[in-house]
Design an enzyme around this catalytic site. Structure first.
Site, PDB file in Angstrom:
ATOM      1  N   GLU A  23       0.863  -1.425   0.107  1.00  0.00           N
ATOM      2  CA  GLU A  23      -0.027   0.066  -0.002  1.00  0.00           C
ATOM      3  C   GLU A  23       0.704   1.261   0.030  1.00  0.00           C
ATOM      4  O   GLU A  23       1.948   1.272   0.257  1.00  0.00           O
ATOM      5  CB  GLU A  23      -1.044   0.079   1.181  1.00  0.00           C
ATOM      6  CG  GLU A  23      -0.032  -0.075   2.481  1.00  0.00           C
ATOM      7  CD  GLU A  23      -0.885   0.630   3.802  1.00  0.00           C
ATOM      8  OE1 GLU A  23      -1.365   1.817   3.306  1.00  0.00           O
ATOM      9  OE2 GLU A  23      -0.966   0.155   4.848  1.00  0.00           O
ATOM     10  N   VAL A 105      -5.447   0.489   3.490  1.00  0.00           N
ATOM     11  CA  VAL A 105      -5.623  -1.112   3.065  1.00  0.00           C
ATOM     12  C   VAL A 105      -7.058  -1.363   2.435  1.00  0.00           C
ATOM     13  O   VAL A 105      -6.961  -1.982   1.487  1.00  0.00           O
ATOM     14  CB  VAL A 105      -5.529  -1.731   4.440  1.00  0.00           C
ATOM     15  CG1 VAL A 105      -6.292  -3.056   4.420  1.00  0.00           C
ATOM     16  CG2 VAL A 105      -4.491  -1.599   5.092  1.00  0.00           C
ATOM     17  N   ASP A 137     -16.182   5.618  15.009  1.00  0.00           N
ATOM     18  CA  ASP A 137     -15.040   5.675  14.072  1.00  0.00           C
ATOM     19  C   ASP A 137     -14.668   4.471  13.832  1.00  0.00           C
ATOM     20  O   ASP A 137     -13.858   3.676  14.901  1.00  0.00           O
ATOM     21  CB  ASP A 137     -13.874   6.671  14.692  1.00  0.00           C
ATOM     22  CG  ASP A 137     -12.870   6.711  13.732  1.00  0.00           C
ATOM     23  OD1 ASP A 137     -12.643   5.893  12.626  1.00  0.00           O
ATOM     24  OD2 ASP A 137     -11.812   7.364  14.073  1.00  0.00           O
ATOM     25  N   SER A 139     -12.553   1.860  11.046  1.00  0.00           N
ATOM     26  CA  SER A 139     -12.115   2.099   9.803  1.00  0.00           C
ATOM     27  C   SER A 139     -12.698   1.136   8.622  1.00  0.00           C
ATOM     28  O   SER A 139     -13.163   0.272   8.870  1.00  0.00           O
ATOM     29  CB  SER A 139     -10.736   1.425   9.698  1.00  0.00           C
ATOM     30  OG  SER A 139     -10.185   1.286   8.426  1.00  0.00           O
ATOM     31  N   ASP A 141     -11.368  -0.341   6.557  1.00  0.00           N
ATOM     32  CA  ASP A 141     -10.446  -1.409   6.072  1.00  0.00           C
ATOM     33  C   ASP A 141     -11.434  -2.734   6.457  1.00  0.00           C
ATOM     34  O   ASP A 141     -11.299  -3.943   5.990  1.00  0.00           O
ATOM     35  CB  ASP A 141      -9.134  -1.675   7.040  1.00  0.00           C
ATOM     36  CG  ASP A 141      -8.298  -0.497   6.704  1.00  0.00           C
ATOM     37  OD1 ASP A 141      -8.403   0.199   5.354  1.00  0.00           O
ATOM     38  OD2 ASP A 141      -7.262  -0.260   7.305  1.00  0.00           O
ATOM     39  N   LYS A 158      -3.788  -1.740  14.771  1.00  0.00           N
ATOM     40  CA  LYS A 158      -2.732  -0.646  15.221  1.00  0.00           C
ATOM     41  C   LYS A 158      -3.103  -0.889  16.683  1.00  0.00           C
ATOM     42  O   LYS A 158      -4.514  -0.710  17.104  1.00  0.00           O
ATOM     43  CB  LYS A 158      -2.680   0.520  14.778  1.00  0.00           C
ATOM     44  CG  LYS A 158      -2.058   0.581  13.293  1.00  0.00           C
ATOM     45  CD  LYS A 158      -1.835   1.743  12.589  1.00  0.00           C
ATOM     46  CE  LYS A 158      -3.075   2.049  11.782  1.00  0.00           C
ATOM     47  NZ  LYS A 158      -3.040   1.595  10.378  1.00  0.00           N
TER      48      LYS A 158
HETATM   49  N1  PSU Z   1      -0.398   0.353   8.834  1.00  0.00           N
HETATM   50  C1  PSU Z   1       0.769   1.227   9.348  1.00  0.00           C
HETATM   51  N2  PSU Z   1       0.767   2.488   9.013  1.00  0.00           N
HETATM   52  C2  PSU Z   1      -0.376   3.200   8.458  1.00  0.00           C
HETATM   53  C3  PSU Z   1      -1.195   2.442   7.933  1.00  0.00           C
HETATM   54  C4  PSU Z   1      -1.310   1.201   8.216  1.00  0.00           C
HETATM   55  O1  PSU Z   1       1.704   0.579   9.975  1.00  0.00           O
HETATM   56  O2  PSU Z   1      -0.168   4.375   8.371  1.00  0.00           O
HETATM   57  C5  PSU Z   1      -2.761   3.121   7.284  1.00  0.00           C
HETATM   58  C6  PSU Z   1      -3.081   2.141   6.336  1.00  0.00           C
HETATM   59  O3  PSU Z   1      -3.413   2.596   4.953  1.00  0.00           O
HETATM   60  C7  PSU Z   1      -4.562   1.717   6.986  1.00  0.00           C
HETATM   61  C8  PSU Z   1      -4.727   3.266   7.328  1.00  0.00           C
HETATM   62  O4  PSU Z   1      -5.463   1.450   5.864  1.00  0.00           O
HETATM   63  O5  PSU Z   1      -3.648   3.549   8.102  1.00  0.00           O
HETATM   64  C9  PSU Z   1      -6.186   3.195   8.207  1.00  0.00           C
HETATM   65  O6  PSU Z   1      -6.801   4.385   8.436  1.00  0.00           O
HETATM   66  P1  PSU Z   1      -8.036   4.570   8.880  1.00  0.00           P
HETATM   67  O7  PSU Z   1      -7.941   4.330  10.623  1.00  0.00           O
HETATM   68  O8  PSU Z   1      -8.353   6.119   8.871  1.00  0.00           O
HETATM   69  O9  PSU Z   1      -9.067   3.739   8.288  1.00  0.00           O
HETATM   70 MN    MN Z   2     -11.679   6.608  10.778  1.00  0.00          MN
END
Ligand code: PSU
Ligand code: MN
Length: 303
Positions: A23, A105, A137, A139, A141, A158
């Site tokens: 990604e 992702v 909130d 994701s 994903d 994470k």
């Molecule tokens: N994994 C990492 N660092 C990142 C991400 C994943 O080690 O920055 C990114 C990926 O692109 C994942 C996104 O899809 O963070 C998730 O963002 P959000 O929580 O806004 O969906």
């Molecule tokens: Mn979000």
């Protein structure tokens, strides 16, 4: 949707050789410059070392690019976060109206599947944020894993997230969560979250067999592979938790919402840990690229 392939990926896909999707949001928003550029290259080299072809995915000039040239990689890395972070909902706008964007992702899964790439390596997936009962909130994903047939190799959700709730949503969504050489869901910087997994495997070939069985059986959707960060690079949960709490409070105080939340938290924690979290993040994503390449090789042998 038009897909542009670089020469290396084009040749590999044509020949049925193993390819690993990577990604681009982790490069543009997840890691600082210039470490992000070094990691992007290291990920690609790691995949090649294991006998597969890397395909870093992004949108460049309003077109999907599967496999990036040096110029595009540099553009993403040096943008200082001033490039669009693209999830599923952002793709139509950028493809219709033009511009550059980095894929999360979710968006990388969509584009990998369209390109015929079945294995994808990231750092940590997005999931259910802490306090989601108020913020809602969650994701994008997670719903993507529910519907798009790609195996995602991660170091778990994470640790800034609510891991228990993330596991619940994955269960409801019908997503197999496979621990690689672990019975415990890893938590990104830490090897263990304290949440037990139903499934553990010990070889890449076993993961390839699960993927083949799932998709041959028309059980569409993703497979989440949970690959703990190597022990020598881990930050134990007790060491990182205080920083996570402080970062969450800062995000709340500053009114950070939407797609800015995850990059804000990662950056805040990096600064508070004097880069220790960054070193761990870099190590775990390279470790995931290595496993993803092994899985892609095993999967290509089955086909
Ligand atoms: N994994 C990492 N660092 C990142 C991400 C994943 O080690 O920055 C990114 C990926 O692109 C994942 C996104 O899809 O963070 C998730 O963002 P959000 O929580 O806004 O969906
Ligand atoms: Mn979000």
């Amino acid at each position: 949707m038009k897909l542009n392939f670089n020469a290396e990926v084009n040749v590999a896909l044509d020949a049925g050789r193993p390819v690993v999707a990577l990604e681009s949001t982790i490069i543009s928003h997840g890691l600082p410059y210039p470490e992000n550029l070094a990691v992007a290259r290291q990920l690609e080299d790691t995949v090649r070392e294991e006998g597969a072809t890397p395909a870093t995915i992004a949108v460049i000039g309003g077109e999907v690019q599967i496999g990036l040239d040096e110029d595009s990689l540099m553009r993403l890395a040096a943008a200082g976060g001033n490039i669009r972070k693209l999830s599923r909902r952002d793709l139509p706008q950028i493809l219709a109206l033009g511009g550059d964007g980095a894929t999360t992702v979710a968006a990388t899964m969509i584009l990998a599947e369209k390109a015929g790439i079945r294995v994808f390596a990231t750092g940590g997936i997005g999931g259910v944020h802490r306090g989601a009962e108020n913020s809602l909130d969650i994701s994008a994903d997670l719903p993507e894993l529910a519907q798009t047939s790609v195996a995602v190799v991660s170091a778990g959700p994470k640790a800034i997230l609510d891991i228990a709730l993330t596991l619940e949503v994955l269960e409801t969504s019908g997503v197999p969560v496979i621990g690689y050489q672990t019975n415990d869901m890893p938590a990104f910087w830490s090897r263990q979250s304290g949440h037990q997994l139903d499934d553990r495997v010990d070889t890449p070939a076993q993961i390839a067999r699960i993927m083949a069985m799932k998709w041959q059986s028309r059980l569409d959707g993703g497979v989440l592979v949970a690959n703990p960060v190597p022990a020598e690079h881990e930050i134990p949960a007790d060491d990182i938790n205080g920083f996570i709490d402080a970062a969450l409070k800062a995000a709340d105080d500053e009114g950070i919402t939407g797609k800015a939340v995850t990059p804000f938290l990662l950056d805040h924690i990096r600064r508070m840990t004097d880069g220790r979290s960054l070193a761990t993040n870099m190590a775990l994503v390279v470790n995931n690229a290595r496993l993803a390449a092994k899985i892609a090789c095993a999967y290509a042998e089955l086909a």
